[in-house]
Enzyme design. Structure first.
Site, PDB file in Angstrom:
ATOM      1  N   LYS A   1       0.907  -1.048   0.125  1.00  0.00           N
ATOM      2  CA  LYS A   1      -0.110   0.115  -0.130  1.00  0.00           C
ATOM      3  C   LYS A   1       1.004   1.225   0.164  1.00  0.00           C
ATOM      4  O   LYS A   1       1.902   1.017   0.548  1.00  0.00           O
ATOM      5  CB  LYS A   1      -0.863   0.047   1.299  1.00  0.00           C
ATOM      6  CG  LYS A   1      -1.943   0.766   1.177  1.00  0.00           C
ATOM      7  CD  LYS A   1      -3.160   0.135   0.500  1.00  0.00           C
ATOM      8  CE  LYS A   1      -4.492   0.675   0.349  1.00  0.00           C
ATOM      9  NZ  LYS A   1      -5.624  -0.205  -0.072  1.00  0.00           N
TER      10      LYS A   1
ATOM     11  N   GLY B   1     -18.609   7.393  -1.941  1.00  0.00           N
ATOM     12  CA  GLY B   1     -17.483   7.196  -2.945  1.00  0.00           C
ATOM     13  C   GLY B   1     -17.396   6.132  -3.835  1.00  0.00           C
ATOM     14  O   GLY B   1     -18.628   5.731  -3.900  1.00  0.00           O
ATOM     15  N   ASN B   2     -16.522   5.781  -4.539  1.00  0.00           N
ATOM     16  CA  ASN B   2     -16.626   4.607  -5.663  1.00  0.00           C
ATOM     17  C   ASN B   2     -17.061   3.174  -5.243  1.00  0.00           C
ATOM     18  O   ASN B   2     -18.247   2.795  -5.730  1.00  0.00           O
ATOM     19  CB  ASN B   2     -15.198   4.574  -6.044  1.00  0.00           C
ATOM     20  CG  ASN B   2     -15.069   3.358  -6.984  1.00  0.00           C
ATOM     21  OD1 ASN B   2     -14.576   2.255  -6.592  1.00  0.00           O
ATOM     22  ND2 ASN B   2     -15.308   3.500  -8.175  1.00  0.00           N
TER      23      ASN B   2
ATOM     24  N   GLY C   1     -20.445   6.480   3.550  1.00  0.00           N
ATOM     25  CA  GLY C   1     -19.495   7.045   2.387  1.00  0.00           C
ATOM     26  C   GLY C   1     -20.464   7.028   1.202  1.00  0.00           C
ATOM     27  O   GLY C   1     -21.233   6.152   0.944  1.00  0.00           O
TER      28      GLY C   1
END
Ligand code: GLU
Length: 428
Positions: free
Chosen positions: A107, A221-222, A219
């Site tokens: 990451k 988001g994507n 959330g």
């Protein structure tokens, strides 16, 4: 992001230690897997649009590559810490192992807030990140991808810089690329769809008809957008979704009992992810505090934002109606909250299983880049569904046969696969 004393890396190690004990791993294997194999910390100096210079801090942690090149996203976030990146890199190792793809875990991150940066400044950070790490990453070493607040455009700038440095075309260096530039159809929706493939399977096992269920999402988001998309296609009703409002510096929950149309909500969301509250009211949404998402009388909760979101302070707000929690985010549930959820008998699809659709599709993207032959969206999504469904059932079968918690079952499968690969290579 770390909040107060919460440390995601300590949490990841704590989760690992418990399973390592259970698996009776030897000391050397435990030592090897408790920490990233390698980590890089570096400066990224940038000339800002106003002519001043600013230095951003970048990271890449390669947790383990016994099963294949390290794999995992790059996150841009103002509260990024090296411990967040370490934890996320470890979770990537377990994620690629649980879906059984030939990759390890890594990451990356940069401490920055893209909401306050121009596109040119963001491009400079992407290129600067690659210049600092180009020798230590690559299609056969470590393959980055998008994560929180990064997207296909960032990936393409990074690929371009990598190809300039190496002098060769290397589309397999990075995944999540735009279509037509080495990207795969289905990659944008892969993580959210993957979450829903596992939810669909879990509900079948729980004997619940998905078309009669309601869900609340954290959330927008994507991951959340595409999870809501597929959930709605399956006939489920998403009644609440929370989203971060950067102007107000707090999250807000948008609720619509008749069901949220994610495209409609997206059409009133600006490029910083902020929903126009006036328009939301006009469209019939209720506007509620940020943590209202967890307090809804729904069947399913989907935390799909950041880590440390279901914790000791709010876990008891989960209503008795909730039968399933599908973790779209990485590390959304703290160990204390996890104990409460476990005791209440709520079925959990743990993060590194539920959200593995993104990296699985990244793997398909690499395969297609290597062949230089691209599949149709349907082919990609069918393969993704197969992988996710298979991984879900392997974990759930183990959980049921050993009468253990889903998270523990997923960890048992992943950690034993990685430990075995390390042993076979003669590392420990
Ligand atoms: N950032 C995503 C994750 O956390 C995707 C990683 C990838 O595609 O390599 O799983």
């Amino acid at each position: 992001m770390s909040e107060g004393s919460f440390n995601p890396f300590k949490m990841a190690q704590q989760q690992f230690d418990a399973i390592a004990e259970n698996l009776q791993l030897d000391e050397a294997t435990k030592e090897l897997l408790r920490n990233p194999d390698r980590e890089y910390h570096f400066n990224i100096p940038i000339r800002m649009d106003d002519g001043t210079y600013k230095v951003f801090r970048g990271y890449r942690c390669q947790h383990n590559d016994a099963r294949g090149p390290s794999k995992g996203g790059i996150r841009f976030h103002p509260q990024e810490t090296v411990d967040t990146v370490r934890a996320l890199s470890m979770w990537m190792t377990w994620k690629t192992a649980v879906v059984d793809i030939p990759l390890g875990g890594g990451k990356g991150g940069v401490i920055c807030d893209p909401r306050n940066l121009s596109l040119r400044e963001q491009e400079a950070i992407c290129r600067g990140w690659v210049r600092q790490i180009a020798r230590n990453v690559g299609p056969l070493q470590d393959v980055p991808a998008p994560d929180v607040m990064t997207n296909g455009q960032h990936m393409l700038w990074m690929l371009d810089e990598y190809e300039r440095i190496t002098g060769v075309k290397a589309p397999g260096f990075i995944t999540g690329k735009p279509l037509g530039s080495g990207g795969s159809l289905g990659r944008t929706e892969a993580t959210g769809y993957g979450v829903m493939y596992t939810v669909r399977e879990a509900l079948k096992e729980l004997n619940i008809d998905i078309s009669k269920t309601t869900a609340s999402f954290q959330g927008f988001g994507n991951v959340s957008q595409y999870a809501i998309d597929l959930y709605t296609q399956y006939g489920g009703k998403a009644i609440a979704v929370s989203s971060w409002d950067n102007k107000e510096k707090k999250a807000i929950t948008y609720k619509k009992l008749s069901g949220i149309d994610w495209k409609e909500l997206l059409s009133i969301t600006n490029r910083f992810g902020e929903v126009d509250q006036q328009k939301a009211l006009e469209l019939g949404y209720e506007i509620l505090p940020g943590d209202a998402w967890i307090q809804q009388e729904v069947d399913i909760l989907v935390p799909a934002a950041l880590e440390n979101q279901i914790n000791a302070s709010n876990v008891n707000m989960i209503k008795p109606t909730v039968k399933l929690i599908a973790e779209g985010a990485n590390g959304p549930t703290t160990p204390e909250a996890d104990e409460v959820i476990k005791a209440r008998g709520i079925w959990v699809i743990p993060d590194f299983l539920a959200n593995a659709g993104g990296v699985t599709c990244s793997y398909f993207e690499q395969v297609q880049c290597n062949m230089n032959y691209f599949w149709t969206r349907q082919e990609v999504l069918e393969k993704l569904d197969q992988k996710m469904t298979h991984a879900y059932h392997a974990v759930s079968d183990l959980a049921k046969s050993r009468k253990i918690y889903m998270r523990d079952a997923a960890y048992l499968i992943s950690i034993s696969r990685v430990a075995e690969a390390c042993k076979l290579r003669g590392w420990v």
